[in-house]
Design an enzyme around this catalytic site. Sequence first.
Site, PDB file in Angstrom:
ATOM      1  N   ASP A 183       0.855  -1.205   0.000  1.00  0.00           N
ATOM      2  CA  ASP A 183       0.000   0.000   0.000  1.00  0.00           C
ATOM      3  C   ASP A 183       0.887   1.249   0.000  1.00  0.00           C
ATOM      4  O   ASP A 183       0.837   2.072   0.914  1.00  0.00           O
ATOM      5  CB  ASP A 183      -0.943   0.002   1.226  1.00  0.00           C
ATOM      6  CG  ASP A 183      -0.204   0.097   2.560  1.00  0.00           C
ATOM      7  OD1 ASP A 183      -0.777   0.638   3.516  1.00  0.00           O
ATOM      8  OD2 ASP A 183       0.960  -0.362   2.639  1.00  0.00           O
ATOM      9  N   ASP A 208       6.792   1.218   1.858  1.00  0.00           N
ATOM     10  CA  ASP A 208       6.519   0.191   0.845  1.00  0.00           C
ATOM     11  C   ASP A 208       7.390   0.441  -0.391  1.00  0.00           C
ATOM     12  O   ASP A 208       7.927  -0.491  -0.996  1.00  0.00           O
ATOM     13  CB  ASP A 208       5.057   0.237   0.396  1.00  0.00           C
ATOM     14  CG  ASP A 208       4.054   0.098   1.512  1.00  0.00           C
ATOM     15  OD1 ASP A 208       3.898   1.065   2.281  1.00  0.00           O
ATOM     16  OD2 ASP A 208       3.448  -0.979   1.635  1.00  0.00           O
ATOM     17  N   ASN A 242      -2.470   2.896   3.336  1.00  0.00           N
ATOM     18  CA  ASN A 242      -1.980   4.232   3.713  1.00  0.00           C
ATOM     19  C   ASN A 242      -2.810   5.328   3.043  1.00  0.00           C
ATOM     20  O   ASN A 242      -3.082   6.372   3.637  1.00  0.00           O
ATOM     21  CB  ASN A 242      -0.518   4.385   3.293  1.00  0.00           C
ATOM     22  CG  ASN A 242       0.411   3.560   4.166  1.00  0.00           C
ATOM     23  OD1 ASN A 242       0.253   3.527   5.377  1.00  0.00           O
ATOM     24  ND2 ASN A 242       1.353   2.875   3.548  1.00  0.00           N
ATOM     25  N   THR A 296       3.006  -6.003   2.718  1.00  0.00           N
ATOM     26  CA  THR A 296       3.505  -4.870   3.511  1.00  0.00           C
ATOM     27  C   THR A 296       2.401  -3.834   3.761  1.00  0.00           C
ATOM     28  O   THR A 296       2.684  -2.686   4.100  1.00  0.00           O
ATOM     29  CB  THR A 296       4.691  -4.178   2.806  1.00  0.00           C
ATOM     30  OG1 THR A 296       4.224  -3.640   1.548  1.00  0.00           O
ATOM     31  CG2 THR A 296       5.827  -5.144   2.559  1.00  0.00           C
ATOM     32  N   PHE A 323      -0.943  -0.370  12.441  1.00  0.00           N
ATOM     33  CA  PHE A 323      -1.851   0.096  11.386  1.00  0.00           C
ATOM     34  C   PHE A 323      -2.316  -1.035  10.449  1.00  0.00           C
ATOM     35  O   PHE A 323      -3.520  -1.163  10.199  1.00  0.00           O
ATOM     36  CB  PHE A 323      -1.161   1.205  10.578  1.00  0.00           C
ATOM     37  CG  PHE A 323      -1.981   1.727   9.431  1.00  0.00           C
ATOM     38  CD1 PHE A 323      -1.745   1.291   8.138  1.00  0.00           C
ATOM     39  CD2 PHE A 323      -3.000   2.644   9.645  1.00  0.00           C
ATOM     40  CE1 PHE A 323      -2.504   1.767   7.074  1.00  0.00           C
ATOM     41  CE2 PHE A 323      -3.768   3.127   8.595  1.00  0.00           C
ATOM     42  CZ  PHE A 323      -3.523   2.683   7.302  1.00  0.00           C
ATOM     43  N   ASN A 324      -1.408  -1.803   9.876  1.00  0.00           N
ATOM     44  CA  ASN A 324      -1.811  -2.805   8.877  1.00  0.00           C
ATOM     45  C   ASN A 324      -2.829  -3.786   9.445  1.00  0.00           C
ATOM     46  O   ASN A 324      -3.814  -4.146   8.787  1.00  0.00           O
ATOM     47  CB  ASN A 324      -0.597  -3.588   8.359  1.00  0.00           C
ATOM     48  CG  ASN A 324       0.267  -2.777   7.429  1.00  0.00           C
ATOM     49  OD1 ASN A 324      -0.183  -1.805   6.836  1.00  0.00           O
ATOM     50  ND2 ASN A 324       1.531  -3.153   7.315  1.00  0.00           N
ATOM     51  N   HIS A 329       9.714   0.298   8.180  1.00  0.00           N
ATOM     52  CA  HIS A 329       8.912  -0.890   8.475  1.00  0.00           C
ATOM     53  C   HIS A 329       9.007  -1.946   7.340  1.00  0.00           C
ATOM     54  O   HIS A 329       9.509  -3.037   7.527  1.00  0.00           O
ATOM     55  CB  HIS A 329       7.429  -0.517   8.610  1.00  0.00           C
ATOM     56  CG  HIS A 329       7.122   0.557   9.600  1.00  0.00           C
ATOM     57  ND1 HIS A 329       7.216   0.397  10.975  1.00  0.00           N
ATOM     58  CD2 HIS A 329       6.693   1.832   9.418  1.00  0.00           C
ATOM     59  CE1 HIS A 329       6.860   1.510  11.582  1.00  0.00           C
ATOM     60  NE2 HIS A 329       6.535   2.400  10.679  1.00  0.00           N
ATOM     61  N   ASP A 330       8.509  -1.585   6.171  1.00  0.00           N
ATOM     62  CA  ASP A 330       8.298  -2.575   5.114  1.00  0.00           C
ATOM     63  C   ASP A 330       9.575  -3.151   4.516  1.00  0.00           C
ATOM     64  O   ASP A 330       9.632  -4.344   4.199  1.00  0.00           O
ATOM     65  CB  ASP A 330       7.426  -1.959   4.010  1.00  0.00           C
ATOM     66  CG  ASP A 330       6.031  -1.616   4.527  1.00  0.00           C
ATOM     67  OD1 ASP A 330       5.390  -0.725   3.963  1.00  0.00           O
ATOM     68  OD2 ASP A 330       5.596  -2.249   5.524  1.00  0.00           O
TER      69      ASP A 330
END
Length: 342
Positions: free
Chosen positions: A24, A29, A54, A140, A182-183, A256-257
């Site tokens: 996303d 990402d 996102n 992700t 969040f995800n 993060h991703d």
Amino acid sequence: MTVRAVPSTENPVDDRRPIVIDCDPGQDDAVALLLAMAAPKELDLLGITTVAGNVPLEKTQRNARIICDLAERQDMPVFAGCERPLKREPITAENVHGDEGIDGMEIFEPETPLHSRDAVDFIVDTLKSADEESVTLVPTGPLTNVATAIERDRSILGGIREIVLMGGAMREGGNRSPSAEFNVLVDPHAADVVFNCGRPVVAMGLDVTHQVLASPERVKNIRALGNPVARAVAGMLGFFERFDKSKYGSEGAPLHDPCTVAYLLEPALFKGKDVNVSVECDSELTVGHTAVDFWHVTDRPINTRWMYDVDVDGFFELLIDRLNRYDRRQYRGDVQDRRDPE
Ligand code: RIB
Ligand code: CA
């Protein structure tokens, strides 16, 4: 035009790892995609599937295609998938990623086409036609596409080698609600399906991704690489960091991703433990919480390798090395110079 090698599921001498990234974009990402596309000898990126997260789907799919242009991979199949979670109302994160989702780099209409097929159809068909346990899924973003594919046809599970995802949190608490990452918060029902699908799951939660901070020094080193891809990444990270700096006082954007792709390339950078991860789907107070049974205090079955530590310097050495492989000459469509004559 980049000539794609025969996917490893068809060519036995091709020992690259076939993967599908479901994302996303999202600045982080985008970095994960660029890291994967800079590893053509190790990874066979069969396609990029996009999901609402996102920012809404029409922007996440456009952003994935912009990143393919940036990497000069206009041949990369990019698919649009689910535009809303399985059951809950959509939530987005423009407050973190900006209105366009990859703010910090120039936005343009990409040349990379959007594939006509739906992302979930691509995931189902790819896994059904793949060799047994051969394809690694790399989600992700919210897990809506992956869960929808599994629920549509559970026989696809046989084609999955591993699911290496970014999502969840244990000691770090939530980054969107007090108790949810969040995800998983966007689509907890989808996360529940994926964590309990029976195939090996490797989870990069906030406990590890919040260690991987793109400090000003590290962003400077990325920008100093000088190629258009590195400059775009530096611009995105310069934008993306402000949310976490103001919220956590952290020294830069958490990557993060890209932790998912870094794990595929150098798993020894990470430490993990086999645990049960269960997802809260009902309580309005804690919906999206990942209950990580790190000390095995329940008899819930092991379903996840939960990552909890990372060699941060080693991660950035990998990222810098790979971004440096994007050459000035290789990419002629520099987003800053797109309108300048050759
Ligand atoms: O919580 C962080 C995750 O949510 C990352 O994948 C980020 O891109 C957003 O999707
Ligand atoms: Ca994401």
